[in-house]
Design an enzyme around this catalytic site. Sequence first.
Site, PDB file in Angstrom:
ATOM      1  N   GLU A 142      91.605 -44.400 -95.142  1.00 20.19           N
ATOM      2  CA  GLU A 142      91.409 -45.529 -95.067  1.00 20.19           C
ATOM      3  C   GLU A 142      91.605 -46.157 -96.642  1.00 20.19           C
ATOM      4  O   GLU A 142      90.865 -47.285 -96.748  1.00 20.19           O
ATOM      5  CB  GLU A 142      90.695 -47.693 -94.053  1.00 20.19           C
ATOM      6  CG  GLU A 142      90.763 -46.316 -92.459  1.00 20.19           C
ATOM      7  CD  GLU A 142      89.305 -47.282 -92.284  1.00 20.19           C
ATOM      8  OE1 GLU A 142      88.932 -48.127 -92.777  1.00 20.19           O
ATOM      9  OE2 GLU A 142      88.940 -47.563 -91.001  1.00 20.19           O
ATOM     10  N   GLU A 295      90.549 -42.872 -85.356  1.00 18.81           N
ATOM     11  CA  GLU A 295      88.750 -43.565 -85.211  1.00 18.81           C
ATOM     12  C   GLU A 295      89.279 -45.230 -83.899  1.00 18.81           C
ATOM     13  O   GLU A 295      90.749 -45.572 -83.899  1.00 18.81           O
ATOM     14  CB  GLU A 295      88.757 -44.184 -86.861  1.00 18.81           C
ATOM     15  CG  GLU A 295      87.796 -43.199 -87.615  1.00 18.81           C
ATOM     16  CD  GLU A 295      87.617 -43.858 -88.776  1.00 18.81           C
ATOM     17  OE1 GLU A 295      87.224 -45.728 -88.373  1.00 18.81           O
ATOM     18  OE2 GLU A 295      87.542 -43.415 -90.225  1.00 18.81           O
TER      19      GLU A 295
HETATM   20  C1  GAL Z   1      86.273 -47.689 -89.931  1.00 12.84           C
HETATM   21  C2  GAL Z   1      85.573 -47.058 -91.134  1.00 12.84           C
HETATM   22  C3  GAL Z   1      84.591 -46.083 -91.064  1.00 12.84           C
HETATM   23  C4  GAL Z   1      83.977 -46.837 -89.834  1.00 12.84           C
HETATM   24  C5  GAL Z   1      84.586 -47.588 -89.126  1.00 12.84           C
HETATM   25  C6  GAL Z   1      83.657 -48.704 -88.269  1.00 12.84           C
HETATM   26  O1  GAL Z   1      87.382 -48.817 -90.811  1.00 12.84           O
HETATM   27  O2  GAL Z   1      86.617 -45.686 -91.397  1.00 12.84           O
HETATM   28  O3  GAL Z   1      83.602 -45.702 -91.485  1.00 12.84           O
HETATM   29  O4  GAL Z   1      83.123 -47.392 -91.455  1.00 12.84           O
HETATM   30  O5  GAL Z   1      85.428 -48.591 -89.648  1.00 12.84           O
HETATM   31  O6  GAL Z   1      84.214 -49.170 -87.500  1.00 12.84           O
END
Ligand code: GAL
Length: 661
Positions: A142, A295
Amino acid sequence: MFFGGDYNPEQWPEEVWDADVELMCEAGVTAVTVGVFAWSHLEPSEGEYDFAWLDRVLDRLHDGGIKVVLATPTASPPPWFTLAHPEALPVNADGVRLTHGSRDTYCVSAPAYRLAARRIASELGRRYADHPALAMWHVHNEYGTDCRCDLTAAAFREWLRARHSSLDALNEAWTTAFWSQRYSDWAQIMPPRATQYLPNPAQVLDFRRFLSDEMLSAFVEQRDLLRGLNPSTPITTNFVQGGWVSVDHARWAGEVDVVAVDHYPDLSDISAEEQTAFAGDLARSWGRGSWLLMETAPNLIFTRGRMHTKEPGRLARQSLSYVARGSDGAMYFQWRQPRGGAEVFHSALVPHAGPDSPIFREVVDLGTRLGALSSQLEPTEIPAEVAVTWDAPSWWALQGAGLPSAGIDYLAAVQQTHRALFRAGIPTDFVFPGTMIDLSAYRIVVVPHLYLVSDEVAAALRDFVASGGHLVVGPLSGVADPFARVGPGGYPAAFRHILGVRVTEWHPQDPGVPVHLDDGSTAFGWAERVELIGAQALARYTEGTLAGEPAVTRNGTAWYVSAGLDDAGWERMLRTIAAEANVPPVLEGLPPEVEAVRRGQLLFVFNHSESEASVKLPSAATDAVTGRFLGTEITIRSAEALVARLEKPVGTPTATSASSE
Ligand code: GAL
Ligand code: ZN
């Protein structure tokens, strides 16, 4: 088909790893993302590496038949790094140098950081480029940091020299004549830092563009080095969405092998499904048809100050909605819920309660369904004939200070038009004015809050209308050039002649106070004094100083909405235009809160409502998961998702009539 998530074995004793792989197999997990934040474990002190544990992790996963998306850990340098290189710690706009203790605490312009990042990436690359479990490289995590230090200032100046042909050109572009900001030497230019009053908007805007390009160059450095070690493994980095993100993903999309997106809906009603649809359509458009959900949250999602536990069925509906919109699978943050750390309560596929839990049972069920679908997913074939513009620089410009209303919200405006199309069941793409822009596939282009417009973009939209396309422009579009300089002669300078209107005044409104139009629609937040210079008025304001003045207009196939229409107003308007442009919904006559998405031969049907629904299919179909024959009409329970495999070949019209409603 990717199904799995972030896997952080370094947080667990080795005994847990065997159980992990067994549970992954039980759940049908096909791939996990390893190493995202493992730098301090991989390089415990400068130049000293420990890969033995990662060897064992990768081998175990490989034995279990699970693929690895291997991350470079450069989003979170270890404490030894920042102590040895304090100049590589980021400095915020107030001049405060941050300290390690969280993540993402580095300056992307600091040579020491870049060197250390390249070094750990190439060590990893050399060790694992040919590992049989490796499916994809995942560079960093990110990208989206911000630093205003002196090293950043130097890099910013270099970037500016390449962008502006001379200092005079920069002074002109930034309108530095205002408030005596004229620069007589490049060395005088700073990143935007705390200053007495409002900053220069063009300086802020160029700085955000610079940050995006600067991070992109850091990505490209790692990408090229990994590619050199094994050219056949695809390389990605996960894009994150959010108002704070200083990355122009439309530009980045051309540099990754796979567009990977993290998406966390943050509302709990049907709005979460609308956010999911929005993110999926945006990601597919960045990826020109293909992408991967890298994710999302398996369960609890943050919404308005608390976490919301997903209702039964929601995980599958949301995950399949991304797949329907072209994702090559569904990945989650994260595999196992941690015992401590900053995100200890963030949800996971294996929760604190362990595998004997509702969420894990849903995961196993979803794994089975995705497994059955995986061989049937063709390259995405989602025939959208409507596109909405998405433009990060316009977003950034409209986040600035000194604008006419605090209620201006770029993201909300774009989401609103997308939501209207979602509710009308009409497939929608996004197009990116900054990387312009082939509009030939579209019959309708919707332009919400496209504040910055270059001459080329204006010309492309003019040609689109000239060739019969329907252009639907909302307020605050076409107002300024790429340096936030307002075009003279009446708003929206870039589109005045296409639209046949000239806006002589803005009338920002108090939030929550309705503005009524004489066609029965309601607007909020925004109104304008519109003069017709060729267009006809479709609706007029009914009250106040604007009473009787045009509010919504059309000029042939160029439509203008000057008011902040509410959701119902946008939906009505876009349905009307779609009917006129012969753009059908995916399925006619769907019950409310039932969604249909077509991906090739597969028709995904989601029942987000609280009652059972029945849906007529465009041809006979079978259930793509179970193989059961469905006939031409299906009944779908509340909260269910069903994937039907249509018998009719792709390309056969799905609707006989173009009329909606
Ligand atoms: C994302 C990040 C993850 C975790 C997640 C929590 O943006 O890549 O490492 O922090 O958010 O929602
Ligand atoms: Zn810096």
